[in-house]
Write a protein that holds these residues in place. Structure first.
Motif, mmCIF file in Angstrom:
data_model
loop_
_atom_site.group_PDB
_atom_site.id
_atom_site.type_symbol
_atom_site.label_atom_id
_atom_site.label_comp_id
_atom_site.label_asym_id
_atom_site.label_seq_id
_atom_site.Cartn_x
_atom_site.Cartn_y
_atom_site.Cartn_z
ATOM 1 N N PHE A 61 7.249 -12.955 -14.394
ATOM 2 C CA PHE A 61 5.918 -12.848 -14.996
ATOM 3 C C PHE A 61 5.103 -14.029 -14.485
ATOM 4 C CE2 PHE A 61 2.658 -13.485 -18.092
ATOM 5 C CZ PHE A 61 2.355 -12.230 -18.585
ATOM 6 N N ASN A 62 4.028 -13.744 -13.782
ATOM 7 C CA ASN A 62 3.197 -14.798 -13.207
ATOM 8 C C ASN A 62 2.143 -15.226 -14.240
ATOM 9 O OD1 ASN A 62 0.843 -15.919 -11.687
ATOM 10 N ND2 ASN A 62 2.268 -15.660 -9.968
ATOM 11 N N LEU A 63 2.224 -16.481 -14.671
ATOM 12 C CA LEU A 63 1.363 -16.925 -15.781
ATOM 13 C C LEU A 63 -0.113 -16.882 -15.401
ATOM 14 C CD1 LEU A 63 3.501 -19.935 -17.034
ATOM 15 C CD2 LEU A 63 3.353 -17.660 -18.052
ATOM 16 N N GLY A 64 -0.427 -17.261 -14.163
ATOM 17 C CA GLY A 64 -1.820 -17.269 -13.715
ATOM 18 C C GLY A 64 -2.387 -15.863 -13.606
ATOM 19 N N ASP A 65 -1.569 -14.928 -13.088
ATOM 20 C CA ASP A 65 -2.020 -13.540 -12.946
ATOM 21 C C ASP A 65 -2.005 -12.810 -14.288
ATOM 22 O OD1 ASP A 65 -2.239 -13.990 -10.277
ATOM 23 O OD2 ASP A 65 -0.464 -12.842 -9.682
ATOM 24 N N GLY A 66 -1.261 -13.352 -15.261
ATOM 25 C CA GLY A 66 -1.196 -12.717 -16.582
ATOM 26 C C GLY A 66 -0.338 -11.478 -16.614
ATOM 27 N N GLY A 67 0.627 -11.362 -15.691
ATOM 28 C CA GLY A 67 1.511 -10.199 -15.711
ATOM 29 C C GLY A 67 2.584 -10.322 -14.642
ATOM 30 N N ALA A 68 3.490 -9.331 -14.648
ATOM 31 C CA ALA A 68 4.612 -9.352 -13.711
ATOM 32 C C ALA A 68 4.259 -8.617 -12.420
ATOM 33 C CB ALA A 68 5.821 -8.692 -14.371
ATOM 34 N N HIS A 69 5.005 -8.951 -11.370
ATOM 35 C CA HIS A 69 4.885 -8.232 -10.093
ATOM 36 C C HIS A 69 6.069 -7.277 -9.985
ATOM 37 C CE1 HIS A 69 2.541 -11.888 -8.275
ATOM 38 N NE2 HIS A 69 1.930 -11.337 -9.286
ATOM 39 N N CYS A 70 5.832 -6.043 -9.512
ATOM 40 C CA CYS A 70 6.930 -5.082 -9.376
ATOM 41 C C CYS A 70 7.798 -5.463 -8.173
ATOM 42 C CB CYS A 70 6.384 -3.669 -9.212
ATOM 43 S SG CYS A 70 5.651 -3.369 -7.597
ATOM 44 N N GLY A 71 8.948 -4.789 -8.039
ATOM 45 C CA GLY A 71 9.887 -5.102 -6.970
ATOM 46 C C GLY A 71 9.252 -4.998 -5.594
ATOM 47 N N SER A 72 8.477 -3.920 -5.341
ATOM 48 C CA SER A 72 7.946 -3.776 -3.969
ATOM 49 C C SER A 72 6.873 -4.818 -3.673
ATOM 50 C CB SER A 72 7.462 -2.357 -3.680
ATOM 51 O OG SER A 72 6.998 -1.729 -4.822
ATOM 52 N N CYS A 73 6.044 -5.169 -4.654
ATOM 53 C CA CYS A 73 5.042 -6.218 -4.403
ATOM 54 C C CYS A 73 5.725 -7.558 -4.156
ATOM 55 C CB CYS A 73 4.074 -6.334 -5.576
ATOM 56 S SG CYS A 73 2.903 -4.963 -5.647
ATOM 57 N N ARG A 74 6.841 -7.798 -4.851
ATOM 58 C CA ARG A 74 7.550 -9.057 -4.663
ATOM 59 C C ARG A 74 8.176 -9.109 -3.265
ATOM 60 N NH1 ARG A 74 11.547 -10.080 -9.374
ATOM 61 N NH2 ARG A 74 13.088 -11.210 -8.156
ATOM 62 N N ARG A 75 8.771 -7.954 -2.871
ATOM 63 C CA ARG A 75 9.393 -7.918 -1.527
ATOM 64 C C ARG A 75 8.323 -8.068 -0.452
ATOM 65 N NH1 ARG A 75 12.655 -4.369 -4.213
ATOM 66 N NH2 ARG A 75 11.413 -2.550 -3.681
ATOM 67 N N ALA A 76 7.190 -7.392 -0.629
ATOM 68 C CA ALA A 76 6.113 -7.483 0.355
ATOM 69 C C ALA A 76 5.614 -8.920 0.452
ATOM 70 C CB ALA A 76 4.966 -6.550 -0.036
ATOM 71 N N ALA A 77 5.496 -9.592 -0.707
ATOM 72 C CA ALA A 77 5.002 -10.968 -0.703
ATOM 73 C C ALA A 77 5.978 -11.897 0.006
ATOM 74 C CB ALA A 77 4.758 -11.439 -2.132
ATOM 75 N N SER A 78 7.293 -11.720 -0.264
ATOM 76 C CA SER A 78 8.245 -12.650 0.356
ATOM 77 C C SER A 78 8.367 -12.365 1.860
ATOM 78 C CB SER A 78 9.604 -12.623 -0.346
ATOM 79 O OG SER A 78 10.110 -11.313 -0.356
ATOM 80 N N ALA A 79 8.128 -11.103 2.296
ATOM 81 C CA ALA A 79 8.128 -10.794 3.733
ATOM 82 C C ALA A 79 6.944 -11.462 4.426
ATOM 83 C CB ALA A 79 8.063 -9.281 3.939
ATOM 84 N N HIS A 80 5.877 -11.745 3.675
ATOM 85 C CA HIS A 80 4.715 -12.429 4.240
ATOM 86 C C HIS A 80 4.748 -13.924 3.950
ATOM 87 C CE1 HIS A 80 3.205 -8.280 4.374
ATOM 88 N NE2 HIS A 80 2.498 -8.714 5.421
ATOM 89 N N GLY A 81 5.953 -14.442 3.870
ATOM 90 C CA GLY A 81 6.095 -15.895 3.735
ATOM 91 C C GLY A 81 5.768 -16.400 2.346
ATOM 92 N N GLY A 82 6.015 -15.561 1.344
ATOM 93 C CA GLY A 82 5.870 -16.025 -0.035
ATOM 94 C C GLY A 82 4.456 -15.921 -0.568
ATOM 95 N N GLU A 83 3.573 -15.311 0.179
ATOM 96 C CA GLU A 83 2.191 -15.169 -0.298
ATOM 97 C C GLU A 83 2.169 -14.335 -1.579
ATOM 98 O OE1 GLU A 83 -1.729 -12.664 0.634
ATOM 99 O OE2 GLU A 83 -0.234 -12.735 2.217
ATOM 100 N N GLY A 84 1.424 -14.795 -2.544
ATOM 101 C CA GLY A 84 1.327 -14.044 -3.802
ATOM 102 C C GLY A 84 2.360 -14.493 -4.818
ATOM 103 N N GLY A 85 3.335 -15.280 -4.376
ATOM 104 C CA GLY A 85 4.335 -15.737 -5.324
ATOM 105 C C GLY A 85 4.000 -17.108 -5.888
ATOM 106 N N GLU A 86 2.809 -17.616 -5.575
ATOM 107 C CA GLU A 86 2.456 -18.972 -6.003
ATOM 108 C C GLU A 86 2.175 -19.006 -7.506
ATOM 109 O OE1 GLU A 86 -1.357 -16.968 -4.887
ATOM 110 O OE2 GLU A 86 0.632 -17.067 -4.050
#
Ligand SMILES: [Zn+2]
Length: 268
Positions: free
Chosen positions: A172-197
């Motif tokens: 659950f990302n506190l800044g975004d106010g919600g969780a990221h689903c599995g595919s968004c998390r995988r996509a983010a980590s494939a792009h060097g962790g973008e979106g996981g900040e």
């Protein structure tokens, strides 16, 4: 100068000098207002024990441009005696008014001020009437954040909007106010962790569902909501950290609340 009479809940008081008191009020028309009560601690005629924390009042306010309002007279509507008689109820109520005192907007933002005042008034009535257990504490905190416009997303991925599913823990990302689903998390980590900040809290789907259901059924029906130890632990951590992230500081009443609950016999 204009004078208004309004209902108000006392969110905070600060004594000034020998006899004066500044009172922070939540009103239906003016939102949050700080007002000076001259000789408040001397004049038992104008303020007969009325200007205390949590009290629900009718007040006369003299509004002055660019200066603090003055309280002319105050009449007690409710003193919430059952809340004051019970340390856990009192602690729950103190957190509610501290949160509103910090976050409620100043000035009358039309329907928003009215809605927030009604939320506060109804919540104090419920704290007085219901068992002050851990679930009430948790859901009142979550309801307060929602009433202040800080509503976490509990059902869908905040990135793609797909409904969350699966048995693994989400972040659950506190800044975004919600969780990221599995595919968004995988996509983010494939792009060097973008979106996981930003800070995250691990949370299972069952916890998010329990929080959503608790909000839907309301405080009076919480006895119907089953929450296991893992859901309770995760939910308390999530809501607590979500509050700290968005409110930006530790509330003074949080420590007091933990102490009151640690000292009380378990009623949950
Ligand atoms: Zn997604």
């Amino acid at each position: 100068m204009s004078a208004v009479t309004t209902r108000a809940i006392v969110l905070r008081t600060v004594d000034v000098g020998e006899t004066d008191r500044i009172v922070h009020l939540l009103t239906p028309d003016l939102g949050r207002v700080a007002a000076m009560a001259k000789s408040a601690r001397k004049s038992r005629k104008r303020f007969p024990g009325t200007l205390d924390l949590l009290n629900h009042l009718d007040v006369e306010l003299a509004l002055r441009p660019r200066r603090m309002a003055h309280i002319g007279r105050a009449r007690l509507r409710t003193a919430y005696l059952d809340i004051r008689a019970d340390p856990t109820r009192f602690a729950v109520a103190c957190r509610l008014v501290e949160l509103l005192g910090r976050m409620a907007p100043e000035g009358g933002a039309g329907g928003d001020a009215q809605r927030l005042y009604e939320f506060a008034s109804a919540s104090l009535d419920k704290i007085e009437a219901l068992a002050p257990d851990a679930k009430l504490r948790l859901f009142l905190q979550l309801e307060s954040l929602c009433a202040l416009g800080l509503r976490p997303e509990l059902r869908a991925c905040v990135r793609c909007g797909e409904e969350l599913e699966g048995g693994d823990a989400f972040l659950f990302n506190l800044g975004d106010g919600g969780a990221h689903c599995g595919s968004c998390r995988r996509a983010a980590s494939a792009h060097g962790g973008e979106g996981g900040e930003g800070p995250t809290v691990p949370v299972h789907l069952g916890t998010l569902r329990a929080l959503e259901q608790g909000l839907r059924i309301g405080l009076e029906q919480l006895h119907r909501l089953a929450m296991g130890p893992r859901e309770t632990r995760e939910a308390e951590q999530l809501v607590g950290r979500f509050q700290r992230f968005h409110v930006g500081l530790e509330l003074r009443s949080d420590a007091f609340l933990s102490e009151a609950f640690a000292a009380a016999p378990r009623t949950a």
